[in-house]
Write an enzyme that holds these catalytic residues in place. Sequence first.
Site, PDB file in Angstrom:
ATOM      1  N   HIS A 182      -6.987  -5.340  10.306  1.00  0.00           N
ATOM      2  CA  HIS A 182      -7.037  -4.930   8.757  1.00  0.00           C
ATOM      3  C   HIS A 182      -5.587  -5.730   8.243  1.00  0.00           C
ATOM      4  CE1 HIS A 182      -4.490  -1.015   9.225  1.00  0.00           C
ATOM      5  NE2 HIS A 182      -3.610  -1.930   9.400  1.00  0.00           N
ATOM      6  N   ASN A 195      -7.195  -3.391  14.720  1.00  0.00           N
ATOM      7  CA  ASN A 195      -8.468  -3.515  14.067  1.00  0.00           C
ATOM      8  C   ASN A 195      -8.613  -4.903  13.380  1.00  0.00           C
ATOM      9  OD1 ASN A 195      -7.501  -2.636  11.706  1.00  0.00           O
ATOM     10  ND2 ASN A 195      -8.926  -0.911  11.567  1.00  0.00           N
ATOM     11  N   GLU A 203      -9.668  -2.216   5.601  1.00  0.00           N
ATOM     12  CA  GLU A 203     -10.093  -1.677   6.821  1.00  0.00           C
ATOM     13  C   GLU A 203     -11.267  -2.868   6.998  1.00  0.00           C
ATOM     14  OE1 GLU A 203      -8.193  -0.448   8.897  1.00  0.00           O
ATOM     15  OE2 GLU A 203      -7.630   1.560   7.919  1.00  0.00           O
ATOM     16  N   ASP A 254       0.825  -1.108  -0.108  1.00  0.00           N
ATOM     17  CA  ASP A 254       0.070  -0.052  -0.280  1.00  0.00           C
ATOM     18  C   ASP A 254       0.894   1.180  -0.110  1.00  0.00           C
ATOM     19  OD1 ASP A 254       0.746  -0.251   2.742  1.00  0.00           O
ATOM     20  OD2 ASP A 254      -1.155  -1.051   3.406  1.00  0.00           O
TER      21      ASP A 254
HETATM   22  P1  PGA Z   1       2.250  -1.772  12.584  1.00  0.00           P
HETATM   23  O1  PGA Z   1       1.104  -2.035  11.630  1.00  0.00           O
HETATM   24  O2  PGA Z   1       3.169  -2.888  12.041  1.00  0.00           O
HETATM   25  O3  PGA Z   1       2.600  -0.353  12.612  1.00  0.00           O
HETATM   26  O4  PGA Z   1       1.679  -2.188  14.024  1.00  0.00           O
HETATM   27  C1  PGA Z   1       0.750  -2.980  11.287  1.00  0.00           C
HETATM   28  C2  PGA Z   1      -0.446  -3.107  10.172  1.00  0.00           C
HETATM   29  O5  PGA Z   1      -1.363  -1.887  10.196  1.00  0.00           O
HETATM   30  O6  PGA Z   1      -0.665  -3.728   9.135  1.00  0.00           O
END
Ligand code: PGA
Length: 246
Positions: free
Chosen positions: A138, A136, A143, A67
Site C-alpha cells: 500500500h 502489502n 490498500e 493520511d
Molecule cells: P511503516 O509503514 O513505515 O510503519 O513500516 C509504512 C506504510 O505503511 O506505508
Amino acid sequence: MKIMKVENYQNMSEKGAQFILEKLINREVNVLGLATGGTPVGLYEHLIKKIHNKGLSLSHLHTVNLDEYIGLAADDPNSYHQYMEDVLFKHIDIPSNNAHLPHGDAENVTYECERYEQLIHQLGGVDLQLLGIGNNGHIGFNEPGSPFDGRTMVVDLAPSTIEANGRYFKDPNNVPRQAITMGIKTIMDSKSILLLASGVEKAEAIKELIEGEVSEKTPATVLQKHPNITIIADEEALSLVNKTIV
Ligand code: PGA
C-alpha cells in the site's frame, strides 16, 4: 525511476534527509508531502538536525500529510497529527496553520476528503511527496485493490495493516478500522516522490514496485509510471530484486 541502495536504516534516513534538505534550501519544494509510520522517523531526526545546522527557516513551507485515522482527534496520542507534532513540527519553525493533515474526527468525513483535496489544489499541488510502503504494497492507506484514479477518500484498512500498526497502540485492538487517505491519483500528481524502504519485511513489496506488473492489486506498482520518483532502500528491502542496483 531512480533507485539508491544503502546499507541500512540509518544510511537511508540520512540520505533521505539530505535529499529533502537540498530541495528546501533551493526552494524547489514549497509544498512538502509527509508520511508517518516507523520508516520516516529517522529521516525526520536527521532533517531536524540539518535544518538547525543550516539555520534554515521553514516559515514559508506548507506540508500535507498522506493520511489520518478516522475517529481520532488531533490531540489523541495515536493520531498522526500528534505523531507529526512529536517527530517534526515542534522542532522546526513551520507555522501551525501551514501544517495540514486530514481531520479524522470531522463530523462529515466525505466533506473533509473534498476539503483536503481542494486544499492541495489551492496550494498548487505537492512539490515533493515522501512515501513509505506497506508490507502489502500500500501507499498512503491505499490498500490492495484501490483505484489508480482515486482522490482523497475514506478507506477500510486491510487486516494486515491493522496488525502491522498495532505495535504503536497500547492496546493493539484499538487500531481504527478506517482512515482518510490521499488517493493514488492525488499522490501521482505530486511533482516528485521520494519513497523510503528498510528491512526484509518490505522486500516483497519493493520487488513488486520495481519489477512487478502494474496492477491495482499492488498499489505501489503505479509508481513505475511516475516521471520523477527516487527510491532510497536498504539492502534487506532490495534483497528480492533481480535487477542489479548499485
Ligand atoms: P511503516 O509503514 O513505515 O510503519 O513500516 C509504512 C506504510 O505503511 O506505508
